[in-house]
Design a protein around this motif. Structure first.
Motif, PDB file in Angstrom:
ATOM      1  N   GLU A   1       1.650   6.446   2.678  1.00 48.96           N
ATOM      2  CA  GLU A   1       0.928   4.853   2.793  1.00 48.96           C
ATOM      3  C   GLU A   1      -0.492   5.175   2.387  1.00 48.96           C
ATOM      4  O   GLU A   1      -1.486   5.624   2.965  1.00 48.96           O
TER       5      GLU A   1
ATOM      6  N   THR B   1      10.061   7.551   7.970  1.00 46.31           N
ATOM      7  CA  THR B   1      11.495   6.430   7.648  1.00 46.31           C
ATOM      8  C   THR B   1      12.204   6.144   9.022  1.00 46.31           C
ATOM      9  O   THR B   1      12.792   5.141   8.876  1.00 46.31           O
TER      10      THR B   1
ATOM     11  N   ARG C   1       0.705  -1.209   0.057  1.00 48.34           N
ATOM     12  CA  ARG C   1       0.181   0.103   0.120  1.00 48.34           C
ATOM     13  C   ARG C   1       0.818   1.070   0.035  1.00 48.34           C
ATOM     14  O   ARG C   1       0.724   2.794   0.187  1.00 48.34           O
ATOM     15  N   ARG C   2       2.405   1.043  -0.007  1.00 50.97           N
ATOM     16  CA  ARG C   2       2.846   2.115  -0.161  1.00 50.97           C
ATOM     17  C   ARG C   2       3.378   2.736  -1.618  1.00 50.97           C
ATOM     18  O   ARG C   2       4.315   1.657  -1.922  1.00 50.97           O
TER      19      ARG C   2
ATOM     20  N   TYR D   1       6.613   9.676  -0.825  1.00 43.38           N
ATOM     21  CA  TYR D   1       6.630   8.450  -0.286  1.00 43.38           C
ATOM     22  C   TYR D   1       5.295   7.740   0.729  1.00 43.38           C
ATOM     23  O   TYR D   1       5.379   8.723   2.028  1.00 43.38           O
TER      24      TYR D   1
ATOM     25  N   SER E   1      -4.584   9.142   2.127  1.00 43.36           N
ATOM     26  CA  SER E   1      -2.726   8.447   2.322  1.00 43.36           C
ATOM     27  C   SER E   1      -2.488   9.282   2.900  1.00 43.36           C
ATOM     28  O   SER E   1      -3.150  10.834   2.782  1.00 43.36           O
TER      29      SER E   1
ATOM     30  N   THR F   1       4.998   9.036   5.013  1.00 46.57           N
ATOM     31  CA  THR F   1       5.471   7.865   5.216  1.00 46.57           C
ATOM     32  C   THR F   1       6.599   7.858   5.898  1.00 46.57           C
ATOM     33  O   THR F   1       6.869   8.938   5.711  1.00 46.57           O
TER      34      THR F   1
END
Length: 288
Positions: A95, A173, A45-46, A93, A168, A171
């Motif tokens: 999610e 890290t 889903r990323r 990025y 969304s 993300t």
């Protein structure tokens, strides 16, 4: 908009493109990316949103396949995709919310079926016995095998992408932002519902599954998914129906498809489908 399914090599490569944004969605495997020095990956889903002009390096190990969407800058602005991306955190990025994984699946399946149809129509006589390529071309870009398909429904793709980006989050890290994550019990409920789209499911049952009151369930859906439980359920059913109708190997009658996605009345299904996608389900089947 240019759509393509791509397989990446294990050797690292890099490039940039100034006139379009690029959205990368995983169908199989993992793609390592570095966008202007920011490392990350695309899998599950990323997804990745690579802004126009940003230099990005990439590589993949083993079997892989990704849906790549080249979105013209003007189109991204007109359809709100760029704005949704900024609202999601403007990270390369993102999610996708657990409840919207079905949107990615529907997009992958829908474009894959169009790609197959384009391949079938790939060659046609030109009147002199020679063959002409139609709709589909194969080319190689540094480190990528690209199967291009210009036979996509841009309006449907943009609408689906908009809903995905709306739900969304960037993300993290190093440290996850707990406030932006969907609670585990809500994730379990969404996965449970996605396996039962053909069954009657109501709010009381959903609340029981999550061990909370109906009002708390509504609040959780509004906070994390931006919609109500039944509207979310209805969207998943229609996305499933769209994917089924896009499958040229699926010859189920419309009435059976309606029941498969939880509608007991074919007329009600047709009305809901037409409101959502702008055309009747039978029109989509004829087109495919």
């Amino acid at each position: 908009m240019q759509t393509s399914f791509r397989q990446y090599r294990s050797e690292a490569a890099s490039h940039s493109h100034d006139d379009f944004h690029q959205i990368i969605i995983a169908d199989l495997g993992m793609l390592e990316l570095e966008v202007e020095g920011r490392g990350g990956c695309v899998s599950g889903r990323r997804l990745a949103f690579v802004p126009a002009g940003d230099t990005h390096a990439y590589r993949a190990l083993g079997m892989n396949r990704f849906l790549v969407l080249d979105v013209d800058i003007d189109l991204a602005a007109q359809t709100g995709l760029e704005r949704f991306w900024y609202q999601a955190g403007a990270s390369p990025y993102l999610e996708v919310g657990a409840g919207y994984a079905g949107h990615l699946t529907g997009l992958l399946q829908g474009l894959e079926q169009k790609r197959v149809i384009s391949r079938i129509r790939r060659f046609s006589p030109d009147g002199q016995g020679r063959l002409q390529s139609e709709n589909l071309s194969l080319r190689h870009v540094a480190g990528i095998a690209v199967c291009e398909n210009t036979f996509a429904d841009d309006a449907f793709v943009c609408k689906t992408l908009g809903e995905v980006l709306c739900h969304s989050a960037a993300t993290q890290t190093d440290k996850a932002d707990a406030g932006s994550m969907i609670p585990m019990r809500l994730q379990r409920l969404l996965a449970w519902i996605e396996l039962r789209l053909s069954e009657p499911v109501g709010v009381p049952e959903m609340a029981k599954i999550t061990a909370q009151s109906e009002s708390a369930l509504f609040a959780a859906f509004q906070k994390h998914l931006g919609t109500t439980p039944m509207r979310w359920l209805g969207e998943q059913r229609l996305q499933r129906a769209y994917a089924m109708l896009n499958d040229p190997q699926n010859t189920m009658p419309l009435g059976d498809i309606a029941r498969e996605v939880g509608f007991t009345d074919q007329s009600a299904f047709s009305r809901a489908f037409s409101r959502r996608f702008g055309h009747a389900p039978i029109a989509l089947r004829r087109r495919t």
